[in-house]
Design a protein around this motif. Structure first.
Motif, PDB file in Angstrom:
ATOM      1  N   PHE A  39      58.272 -30.936 -31.264  1.00 35.37           N
ATOM      2  CA  PHE A  39      58.244 -29.581 -31.826  1.00 35.37           C
ATOM      3  C   PHE A  39      59.282 -29.404 -32.930  1.00 35.37           C
ATOM      4  O   PHE A  39      60.427 -29.816 -32.783  1.00 35.37           O
ATOM      5  CB  PHE A  39      58.492 -28.524 -30.746  1.00 35.37           C
ATOM      6  N   ASP A  60      53.704 -22.439 -25.450  1.00 41.34           N
ATOM      7  CA  ASP A  60      52.668 -23.457 -25.634  1.00 41.34           C
ATOM      8  C   ASP A  60      51.322 -22.837 -25.963  1.00 41.34           C
ATOM      9  O   ASP A  60      50.465 -23.485 -26.554  1.00 41.34           O
ATOM     10  CB  ASP A  60      52.550 -24.330 -24.381  1.00 41.34           C
ATOM     11  N   THR A  63      50.592 -22.528 -30.425  1.00 39.91           N
ATOM     12  CA  THR A  63      51.095 -23.702 -31.129  1.00 39.91           C
ATOM     13  C   THR A  63      50.215 -23.984 -32.344  1.00 39.91           C
ATOM     14  O   THR A  63      48.998 -23.914 -32.268  1.00 39.91           O
ATOM     15  CB  THR A  63      51.099 -24.927 -30.193  1.00 39.91           C
ATOM     16  N   VAL A  64      50.865 -24.284 -33.454  1.00 38.09           N
ATOM     17  CA  VAL A  64      50.181 -24.596 -34.705  1.00 38.09           C
ATOM     18  C   VAL A  64      50.684 -25.961 -35.177  1.00 38.09           C
ATOM     19  O   VAL A  64      51.871 -26.262 -35.042  1.00 38.09           O
ATOM     20  CB  VAL A  64      50.507 -23.517 -35.772  1.00 38.09           C
ATOM     21  N   THR A  65      49.802 -26.772 -35.717  1.00 36.54           N
ATOM     22  CA  THR A  65      50.218 -28.041 -36.324  1.00 36.54           C
ATOM     23  C   THR A  65      50.244 -27.860 -37.836  1.00 36.54           C
ATOM     24  O   THR A  65      49.304 -27.351 -38.433  1.00 36.54           O
ATOM     25  CB  THR A  65      49.246 -29.181 -35.940  1.00 36.54           C
ATOM     26  N   TYR A  66      51.371 -28.257 -38.424  1.00 38.78           N
ATOM     27  CA  TYR A  66      51.565 -28.124 -39.866  1.00 38.78           C
ATOM     28  C   TYR A  66      52.362 -29.331 -40.349  1.00 38.78           C
ATOM     29  O   TYR A  66      53.433 -29.624 -39.811  1.00 38.78           O
ATOM     30  CB  TYR A  66      52.299 -26.816 -40.172  1.00 38.78           C
ATOM     31  N   LYS A  70      54.414 -29.979 -34.694  1.00 42.15           N
ATOM     32  CA  LYS A  70      53.929 -28.875 -33.867  1.00 42.15           C
ATOM     33  C   LYS A  70      54.940 -27.730 -33.948  1.00 42.15           C
ATOM     34  O   LYS A  70      56.146 -27.951 -33.836  1.00 42.15           O
ATOM     35  CB  LYS A  70      53.756 -29.322 -32.415  1.00 42.15           C
ATOM     36  N   TRP A  71      54.424 -26.542 -34.159  1.00 34.28           N
ATOM     37  CA  TRP A  71      55.248 -25.339 -34.268  1.00 34.28           C
ATOM     38  C   TRP A  71      54.829 -24.375 -33.176  1.00 34.28           C
ATOM     39  O   TRP A  71      53.640 -24.090 -33.024  1.00 34.28           O
ATOM     40  CB  TRP A  71      55.063 -24.690 -35.643  1.00 34.28           C
ATOM     41  N   ARG A  72      55.778 -23.837 -32.441  1.00 35.08           N
ATOM     42  CA  ARG A  72      55.480 -22.866 -31.382  1.00 35.08           C
ATOM     43  C   ARG A  72      55.858 -21.466 -31.864  1.00 35.08           C
ATOM     44  O   ARG A  72      56.816 -21.297 -32.621  1.00 35.08           O
ATOM     45  CB  ARG A  72      56.269 -23.206 -30.125  1.00 35.08           C
ATOM     46  N   GLN A  83      50.700 -19.422 -40.418  1.00 34.51           N
ATOM     47  CA  GLN A  83      49.539 -20.111 -40.973  1.00 34.51           C
ATOM     48  C   GLN A  83      49.151 -19.569 -42.344  1.00 34.51           C
ATOM     49  O   GLN A  83      48.682 -20.313 -43.195  1.00 34.51           O
ATOM     50  CB  GLN A  83      48.353 -20.016 -40.012  1.00 34.51           C
TER      51      GLN A  83
END
Length: 155
Positions: A39, A60, A63-66, A70-72, A83
């Motif tokens: 994270f 959890d 959660t965003v993937t960038y 992984k970003w919470r 986003q």
């Protein structure tokens, strides 16, 4: 066979190496300082610094993937904010300690030790880093940026 190099030869070789582009010696690091579980910001909600003015743990469930990390986030609204414009919320220098970066070192930042400056988030390894930052933000940022630009960011 032995090779002898005189002072002039050594000096010429040193000057030739110094003239090489910095990229030839770039150190590779992760684009973002990640926790053991992968994270960014150790799972803290990066939008909370701007919205709530304090560090807030993410969950959890949001959660965003960038850029491979992984970003919470604490809420779905915070995740949506991120986003929509991740560059506005991601920590500077990938979440590495700003003071350490200004000293040409790569040390993970502590999300509990942070500053907002000119609409950007900066994190530090320890409170002393933030105190030094407060004494000269511009100079520290410039030095940190200079080192950050020499690094090959992966991930």
């Amino acid at each position: 066979m032995s090779v002898k190099i005189n002072r002039r030869g050594f000096l010429n070789a040193t000057l030739a190496l110094a003239a090489l582009p910095t990229a030839a010696f770039a150190k590779s690091i992760s684009r973002f300082s990640l926790s053991k579980s992968g994270f960014a910001l150790k799972g803290y909600d990066t939008t909370a610094y701007f919205q709530a003015g304090k560090p807030t743990n993410g969950t959890d469930a949001t959660t965003v993937t960038y850029k491979g990390a992984k970003w919470r986030f604490a809420t779905a609204q915070d995740a949506a904010l991120f986003q929509a414009n991740p560059e506005a919320y991601e920590p500077q220098f990938g979440g590495y300690c700003t003071r350490a970066m200004s000293l040409r070192k790569e040390v993970p930042g502590d999300p509990e030790v942070w500053r907002l400056h000119n609409g950007k988030l900066y994190v530090f390894f320890a409170p002393v880093g933030g105190k030094h930052f407060d004494k000269g933000e511009g100079a520290m940022i410039a030095l940190a940026q200079k080192h950050w630009d020499t690094l090959d960011k992966i991930g």
